[in-house]
Design a protein around this motif. Structure first.
Motif, PDB file in Angstrom:
ATOM      1  N   CYS A 161       0.805  -1.224   0.000  1.00  0.00           N
ATOM      2  CA  CYS A 161       0.000   0.000   0.000  1.00  0.00           C
ATOM      3  C   CYS A 161       0.844   1.282   0.000  1.00  0.00           C
ATOM      4  CB  CYS A 161      -0.930  -0.003   1.211  1.00  0.00           C
ATOM      5  SG  CYS A 161      -2.051  -1.422   1.272  1.00  0.00           S
ATOM      6  N   ALA A 162       2.146   1.156  -0.147  1.00  0.00           N
ATOM      7  CA  ALA A 162       3.051   2.298   0.006  1.00  0.00           C
ATOM      8  C   ALA A 162       2.904   3.339  -1.102  1.00  0.00           C
ATOM      9  CB  ALA A 162       4.491   1.802   0.050  1.00  0.00           C
ATOM     10  N   ALA A 163       3.206   4.578  -0.745  1.00  0.00           N
ATOM     11  CA  ALA A 163       3.173   5.692  -1.693  1.00  0.00           C
ATOM     12  C   ALA A 163       4.582   6.004  -2.183  1.00  0.00           C
ATOM     13  CB  ALA A 163       2.575   6.928  -1.017  1.00  0.00           C
ATOM     14  N   PRO A 164       4.714   6.600  -3.379  1.00  0.00           N
ATOM     15  CA  PRO A 164       6.034   6.984  -3.883  1.00  0.00           C
ATOM     16  C   PRO A 164       6.770   7.873  -2.885  1.00  0.00           C
ATOM     17  CG  PRO A 164       4.379   7.240  -5.591  1.00  0.00           C
ATOM     18  CD  PRO A 164       3.641   6.930  -4.325  1.00  0.00           C
ATOM     19  N   GLY A 165       8.065   7.680  -2.803  1.00  0.00           N
ATOM     20  CA  GLY A 165       8.890   8.482  -1.906  1.00  0.00           C
ATOM     21  C   GLY A 165       9.109   7.849  -0.549  1.00  0.00           C
ATOM     22  N   SER A 166       8.328   6.819  -0.220  1.00  0.00           N
ATOM     23  CA  SER A 166       8.485   6.156   1.068  1.00  0.00           C
ATOM     24  C   SER A 166       9.458   4.996   0.947  1.00  0.00           C
ATOM     25  CB  SER A 166       7.133   5.667   1.584  1.00  0.00           C
ATOM     26  OG  SER A 166       6.619   4.660   0.734  1.00  0.00           O
ATOM     27  N   LYS A 167      10.035   4.589   2.063  1.00  0.00           N
ATOM     28  CA  LYS A 167      10.986   3.473   2.050  1.00  0.00           C
ATOM     29  C   LYS A 167      10.304   2.161   1.667  1.00  0.00           C
ATOM     30  CE  LYS A 167      14.375   5.265   5.355  1.00  0.00           C
ATOM     31  NZ  LYS A 167      15.070   5.038   6.648  1.00  0.00           N
ATOM     32  N   ALA A 168       9.019   2.055   1.959  1.00  0.00           N
ATOM     33  CA  ALA A 168       8.295   0.814   1.669  1.00  0.00           C
ATOM     34  C   ALA A 168       7.893   0.698   0.200  1.00  0.00           C
ATOM     35  CB  ALA A 168       7.052   0.722   2.551  1.00  0.00           C
ATOM     36  N   TYR A 169       7.933   1.805  -0.530  1.00  0.00           N
ATOM     37  CA  TYR A 169       7.502   1.831  -1.932  1.00  0.00           C
ATOM     38  C   TYR A 169       8.433   1.001  -2.795  1.00  0.00           C
ATOM     39  CZ  TYR A 169       6.135   4.011  -6.430  1.00  0.00           C
ATOM     40  OH  TYR A 169       5.714   4.262  -7.711  1.00  0.00           O
ATOM     41  N   GLY A 170       7.844   0.120  -3.605  1.00  0.00           N
ATOM     42  CA  GLY A 170       8.675  -0.734  -4.448  1.00  0.00           C
ATOM     43  C   GLY A 170       7.836  -1.561  -5.396  1.00  0.00           C
ATOM     44  N   ARG A 171       8.377  -2.715  -5.771  1.00  0.00           N
ATOM     45  CA  ARG A 171       7.750  -3.574  -6.771  1.00  0.00           C
ATOM     46  C   ARG A 171       6.328  -3.977  -6.387  1.00  0.00           C
ATOM     47  NH1 ARG A 171       8.647  -9.475  -6.919  1.00  0.00           N
ATOM     48  NH2 ARG A 171       7.948 -10.318  -8.923  1.00  0.00           N
ATOM     49  N   LEU A 172       6.117  -4.358  -5.126  1.00  0.00           N
ATOM     50  CA  LEU A 172       4.783  -4.801  -4.721  1.00  0.00           C
ATOM     51  C   LEU A 172       3.766  -3.668  -4.829  1.00  0.00           C
ATOM     52  CD1 LEU A 172       5.212  -7.175  -1.646  1.00  0.00           C
ATOM     53  CD2 LEU A 172       4.691  -7.761  -4.014  1.00  0.00           C
ATOM     54  N   ALA A 173       4.157  -2.469  -4.451  1.00  0.00           N
ATOM     55  CA  ALA A 173       3.245  -1.323  -4.540  1.00  0.00           C
ATOM     56  C   ALA A 173       2.841  -1.065  -5.985  1.00  0.00           C
ATOM     57  CB  ALA A 173       3.902  -0.076  -3.942  1.00  0.00           C
ATOM     58  N   ILE A 174       3.820  -1.102  -6.892  1.00  0.00           N
ATOM     59  CA  ILE A 174       3.534  -0.858  -8.300  1.00  0.00           C
ATOM     60  C   ILE A 174       2.578  -1.913  -8.851  1.00  0.00           C
ATOM     61  CG2 ILE A 174       4.529  -0.810 -10.614  1.00  0.00           C
ATOM     62  CD1 ILE A 174       5.260   1.658  -9.106  1.00  0.00           C
ATOM     63  N   LEU A 175       2.907  -3.194  -8.634  1.00  0.00           N
ATOM     64  CA  LEU A 175       2.087  -4.262  -9.199  1.00  0.00           C
ATOM     65  C   LEU A 175       0.681  -4.268  -8.610  1.00  0.00           C
ATOM     66  CD1 LEU A 175       4.646  -7.215  -9.390  1.00  0.00           C
ATOM     67  CD2 LEU A 175       3.961  -5.619 -11.197  1.00  0.00           C
ATOM     68  N   ALA A 176       0.574  -3.984  -7.310  1.00  0.00           N
ATOM     69  CA  ALA A 176      -0.747  -3.997  -6.663  1.00  0.00           C
ATOM     70  C   ALA A 176      -1.584  -2.794  -7.083  1.00  0.00           C
ATOM     71  CB  ALA A 176      -0.588  -4.033  -5.151  1.00  0.00           C
ATOM     72  N   GLN A 177      -0.985  -1.616  -7.078  1.00  0.00           N
ATOM     73  CA  GLN A 177      -1.753  -0.396  -7.300  1.00  0.00           C
ATOM     74  C   GLN A 177      -2.021  -0.113  -8.776  1.00  0.00           C
ATOM     75  OE1 GLN A 177      -0.071   2.829  -4.853  1.00  0.00           O
ATOM     76  NE2 GLN A 177       0.604   1.256  -3.396  1.00  0.00           N
ATOM     77  N   TRP A 178      -1.284  -0.768  -9.654  1.00  0.00           N
ATOM     78  CA  TRP A 178      -1.532  -0.606 -11.089  1.00  0.00           C
ATOM     79  C   TRP A 178      -2.893  -1.170 -11.478  1.00  0.00           C
ATOM     80  CZ3 TRP A 178       0.084  -4.385 -15.362  1.00  0.00           C
ATOM     81  CH2 TRP A 178      -0.147  -3.828 -16.627  1.00  0.00           C
ATOM     82  N   ARG A 179      -3.236  -2.313 -10.909  1.00  0.00           N
ATOM     83  CA  ARG A 179      -4.438  -3.010 -11.347  1.00  0.00           C
ATOM     84  C   ARG A 179      -5.486  -3.202 -10.261  1.00  0.00           C
ATOM     85  NH1 ARG A 179      -1.871  -8.078 -14.802  1.00  0.00           N
ATOM     86  NH2 ARG A 179      -2.239  -7.228 -16.881  1.00  0.00           N
ATOM     87  N   SER A 180      -5.253  -2.708  -9.063  1.00  0.00           N
ATOM     88  CA  SER A 180      -6.223  -2.930  -7.990  1.00  0.00           C
ATOM     89  C   SER A 180      -6.242  -1.757  -7.029  1.00  0.00           C
ATOM     90  CB  SER A 180      -5.903  -4.226  -7.227  1.00  0.00           C
ATOM     91  OG  SER A 180      -4.763  -4.058  -6.415  1.00  0.00           O
TER      92      SER A 180
END
Length: 280
Positions: A161-180
Motif C-alpha cells: 500500500c506504500a506511496a512513492p517516496g516512502s521506504k516501503a515503496y517498491g515492486r509490490l506497490a507498483i504491481l498492486a496499485q496498477w491493477r487494484s
C-alpha cells in the motif's frame, strides 16, 4: 463463536489432532474465532462467491468464511495433519467445503471454482509474496478473482500500500496499485497467533479494477520495475542500463529524470516508461 457450527473451539481441535505449528511451513495459527470471522467479513458479501483459501491449517478462517455465507470454499492445505480437522468442518457444511491437499504454488485451483471468485487467506509467510505476485500478474485482465483479502507480515502489507517516496515503496506497490485498489483493513499483534511470530501482521484487501490505472504492457512493466528496485539506491540511468542502450533518452521520453531513483517515480511514469521501451 463455535456455537454457530457446533464445532469445538480451535484450541480443542489443535489438541485433538496434534497440530503444533511447523516453522518450515510458515505456520502461525489464529485461534480466536471472533478474529477469523472478522477477517472473513473484510472480504465483503460472500453469499454469491466461491472462495479460495490457501493454508487453512485447523480451519479457523475456513469456518469464518462458511459462516459468513460463502457459496463454496476451496481450501488448499499442504500439511496432511490438518486434513482430519478440515474434514470435520466439511461435514458441518455439506457440499460447501472442498479440501485439496498440496502445494498452492503447484496447484491450479481454477478448474475447481466457479466465478465470481474471491481469495481470502492467512497466507503462510514463506509463500505469501510469491502468490500475491502471481495473482496480480495474469496474462489477461480483469483477473478471475474479484477481490483478495490476505494476511501478511505488517511490513509486507505496508509495501503493498506504500506511496512513492516512502521506504516501503517498491515492486509490490507498483504491481498492486496498477491493477487494484489496495488498503490495509486490519492489524493483528503477535500474541493473536500460536505460536506468536516476532512481528505484527496486517490484513490487506485488494479489489480488482476493471482495467489498469494506466496503459502499459504487463511483462515489460514487470521487468522495468524489477530492475529499477533491484538496485534502488542507484540512479535510474544506471539501474536500468541493461534494458536499453539509450536508456537516458527513453527515461526522458517517459518524463523521468535519468538521475532519479526508483522510489521517487510514481506509477504513472513507470507505465509510461514501459510503453516507451515497448516501442523499441
Amino acid at each position: 463463536m463455535s456455537a454457530i457450527d457446533g464445532l469445538p473451539p480451535l484450541r480443542a481441535v489443535i489438541a485433538e489432532h496434534g497440530l503444533s505449528a511447523k516453522k518450515a511451513l510458515g505456520q502461525n495459527f489464529l485461534l480466536d474465532l471472533n478474529l477469523t470471522a472478522k477477517i472473513a467479513r473484510q472480504a465483503g458479501d460472500l453469499s454469491g462467491l466461491d472462495v479460495l483459501e490457501i493454508g487453512p491449517g485447523p480451519g479457523g478462517l475456513t469456518r469464518g468464511l462458511l459462516a459468513e455465507g460463502a457459496r463454496k470454499v476451496l481450501a488448499v492445505e499442504k500439511d496432511a495433519r490438518c486434513l482430519p480437522a478440515l474434514a470435520q468442518i466439511a461435514e458441518a457444511y455439506p457440499g460447501r467445503l472442498e479440501v485439496v491437499e498440496g502445494d498452492a504454488l503447484e496447484i491450479n485451483p481454477l478448474e475447481r471454482l466457479t466465478p465470481p471468485i474471491a481469495i481470502c487467506a492467512n497466507l503462510p509467510y514463506n509463500v505469501g509474496t510469491e502468490l500475491l505476485v502471481r495473482w496480480l500478474t495474469p496474462e489477461t485482465w480483469p483477473p478471475v478473482w474479484s477481490s483478495l483479502t490476505l494476511m501478511f507480515q505488517r511490513e509486507v502489507a505496508e509495501r503493498i500500500c506504500a506511496a512513492p517516496g516512502s521506504k516501503a515503496y517498491g515492486r509490490l506497490a507498483i504491481l498492486a496499485q496498477w491493477r487494484s485498489e489496495a488498503r490495509i483493513v486490519m492489524s493483528l499483534p503477535p500474541e493473536a497467533f500460536t505460536p506468536p511470530p516476532k512481528i505484527s501482521s496486517a490484513v490487506v484487501h485488494l479489489t480488482a479494477l476493471p482495467e489498469p490505472r494506466f496503459p502499459a504492457p504487463a511483462k515489460r512493466l514487470e521487468r522495468v520495475v524489477a530492475a529499477a528496485f533491484n538496485q534502488r539506491r542507484k540512479m535510474l540511468r544506471a539501474a536500468l542500463k541493461g534494458l536499453h542502450p539509450q536508456i537516458e533518452e527513453k527515461l526522458e521520453a517517459a518524463g523521468i529524470a535519468p538521475t532519479e531513483r526508483a522510489e521517487q517515480v510514481p506509477l504513472e511514469r513507470f507505465c509510461a516508461l514501459a510503453r516507451v521501451l515497448e516501442e523499441g
